[in-house]
Design an enzyme around this catalytic site. Structure first.
Site, PDB file in Angstrom:
ATOM      1  N   ARG A  40       0.656  -1.196  -0.192  1.00  0.00           N
ATOM      2  CA  ARG A  40      -0.170   0.052  -0.010  1.00  0.00           C
ATOM      3  C   ARG A  40       0.877   1.294  -0.064  1.00  0.00           C
ATOM      4  O   ARG A  40       0.359   2.426  -0.395  1.00  0.00           O
ATOM      5  CB  ARG A  40      -0.858  -0.058   1.212  1.00  0.00           C
ATOM      6  N   LYS A 201     -21.159 -14.753   1.709  1.00  0.00           N
ATOM      7  CA  LYS A 201     -22.754 -14.639   1.795  1.00  0.00           C
ATOM      8  C   LYS A 201     -23.334 -13.931   0.743  1.00  0.00           C
ATOM      9  O   LYS A 201     -22.739 -12.887   0.143  1.00  0.00           O
ATOM     10  CB  LYS A 201     -22.998 -13.496   3.143  1.00  0.00           C
ATOM     11  N   GLY A 354      -9.867  -9.253  -1.471  1.00  0.00           N
ATOM     12  CA  GLY A 354      -8.556  -9.717  -0.902  1.00  0.00           C
ATOM     13  C   GLY A 354      -8.258 -11.053  -1.516  1.00  0.00           C
ATOM     14  O   GLY A 354      -7.071 -11.237  -1.909  1.00  0.00           O
ATOM     15  N   GLY A 377     -14.082  -2.653   0.280  1.00  0.00           N
ATOM     16  CA  GLY A 377     -15.463  -2.093   0.719  1.00  0.00           C
ATOM     17  C   GLY A 377     -15.638  -1.243  -0.583  1.00  0.00           C
ATOM     18  O   GLY A 377     -16.802  -1.277  -1.009  1.00  0.00           O
TER      19      GLY A 377
END
Length: 397
Positions: A40, A201, A354, A377
């Site tokens: 990052r 999910k 990820g 996200g």
């Protein structure tokens, strides 16, 4: 949402102090506090180097972890300042606070070509509340705001959105690339457009599926969430992951795909086992006939063939989420096969999430993927078609 935003190339940065929002939320070794991956930090280098080469003074800021407004020194950005200095080959000054006297004094003394990193923005209680006073204090140190933390643009925080109320706001190269590649994939994709969705999910991805049904030609659903679809259609899934209350939603999604003429592919077979563990023995079987004492942990060989076949000839592929329990080697095959097929498809390929990104990198396919998204996200909300507050606040071209 307008993705055509001004970048650092569209403004004069010479002689200016720039408040640069980075994503320096790097993983740290719990025992030693050492940075375990500097990806990052390296991702921010092109924007920082451009600003320095064009005569700007850079005041970088970022969050790390979730200190919840308290000074938790194990989440200090001091190690990041050291590593950033090593990567840039120049000193990076570090402020012991975010908007306090140390930060203010060092920012005021900063000269063109110099870099200052502020302490963790989330040490300030007002950061996650998008407190206008905190945003004003941050903005007071600079003359221009540059957003280059795509992983945080879905959050309306003081350092991602609030500062744009007080400073002209443009994007850095990292955010610009995300908007350009992902924006084009969703608004004007090269066809056929195939979306591959995995993960645990249905509830995490249902909005993404809904949005992609209006844009994609084929939607592939794997991972744990596929079993809710199988069960909703009357299949036996044993002890596989199930969201009982999402079965009706799964059936509605299948009906919507049919109505829109979108091909929606589900697994036809699975690798099942008697327990959730790394040493569980995989057994290939029909996905709708899993015995009561077994659970599906990966897509099976027929499904691998089906899903990979659907990628042949694709113009655009978007992939978010693994096909199975990728952490267990015996159940990582489906995810690996998908990584290989996407890399070899020749399509404009975008990988987010990820596990998907890790699979592509571990297998050495990263250089054959058009774009690996840096925001988990944020990527999901982008795929949902939601407005990202940290993008909406940037100046339009």
């Amino acid at each position: 949402m307008n993705y055509n935003k001004k970048t650092v190339r569209d403004v004069d940065v010479g002689g200016k102090r720039i408040l640069l929002r980075c994503d320096f939320n790097v993983p740290l070794d719990k025992a030693t506090g050492a940075i375990t991956s500097d990806k990052r930090i390296t991702a921010a280098l092109p924007t920082i180097q451009y600003l320095l080469e064009n005569g700007a003074a850079v005041i970088a800021c970022s969050h790390m972890g979730k200190p919840k407004g308290e000074r938790k020194m194990e989440l200090s950005l001091a190690p990041v300042a050291k590593r950033l200095g090593e990567l840039l080959g120049r000193e990076v000054m570090f402020a012991a606070d975010t908007v306090g006297p140390d930060a203010k004094a060092k920012a005021e003394a900063l000269k063109p070509g110099e870099v200052l990193l502020l302490e963790n923005t989330r040490f300030e209680p007002g950061e996650t509340k998008n407190d206008p006073e905190l945003a004003k204090e941050l903005a007071s140190m600079a003359e221009l705001y540059v957003s280059d933390a795509f992983g945080s643009v879905h959050r309306a925080h003081a350092s991602t959105v609030g500062v744009a109320e007080f400073l002209p706001a443009v994007s850095g190269f990292l955010v610009a690339r995300e908007l350009e590649v992902m924006g084009k994939a969703l608004d004007d994709p090269k066809r056929p457009f195939v979306a591959v969705l995995g993960g645990a999910k249905v509830s995490d991805k249902i909005n993404v599926i809904g949005n992609l049904l209006t844009k994609a030609d084929t939607v592939i659903i794997g991972g744990g969430m596929a079993y809710t679809f199988i069960k909703a259609q009357g299949g036996s899934i044993g002890t596989s992951l199930l969201e009982e209350d999402k079965q009706a939603l799964a059936l509605e999604t299948l009906a919507a795909a049919q109505e829109k003429g979108v091909k929606l592919l589900l697994p036809v077979d699975t690798l099942a086992a008697k327990g959730f563990s790394a040493d569980a023995q995989p057994v290939a079987m029909d996905v709708a006939a899993i015995p009561e004492d077994m659970m599906g942990l990966d897509i099976g060989p027929k499904t691998v063939e089906l899903f990979c076949g659907a990628l042949k000839g694709a113009g655009t592929v978007v992939w978010n989420g693994p096909m199975g329990v990728f952490e267990f080697d015996a159940f990582a095959g489906g995810t690996r096969a998908m990584a290989r097929a996407i890399a070899e498809s020749g399509a404009v390929s975008i990988v987010g999430g990820g596990d998907s990104a890790a699979a592509v990198e571990q297998m050495g396919y990263a250089d054959r993927i058009t774009h690996i998204s840096t925001g988990g996200g944020a990527s999901l909300e982008f795929l949902e078609g939601r407005e990202l507050p940290g993008v909406a606040c940037l100046q339009d071209r």
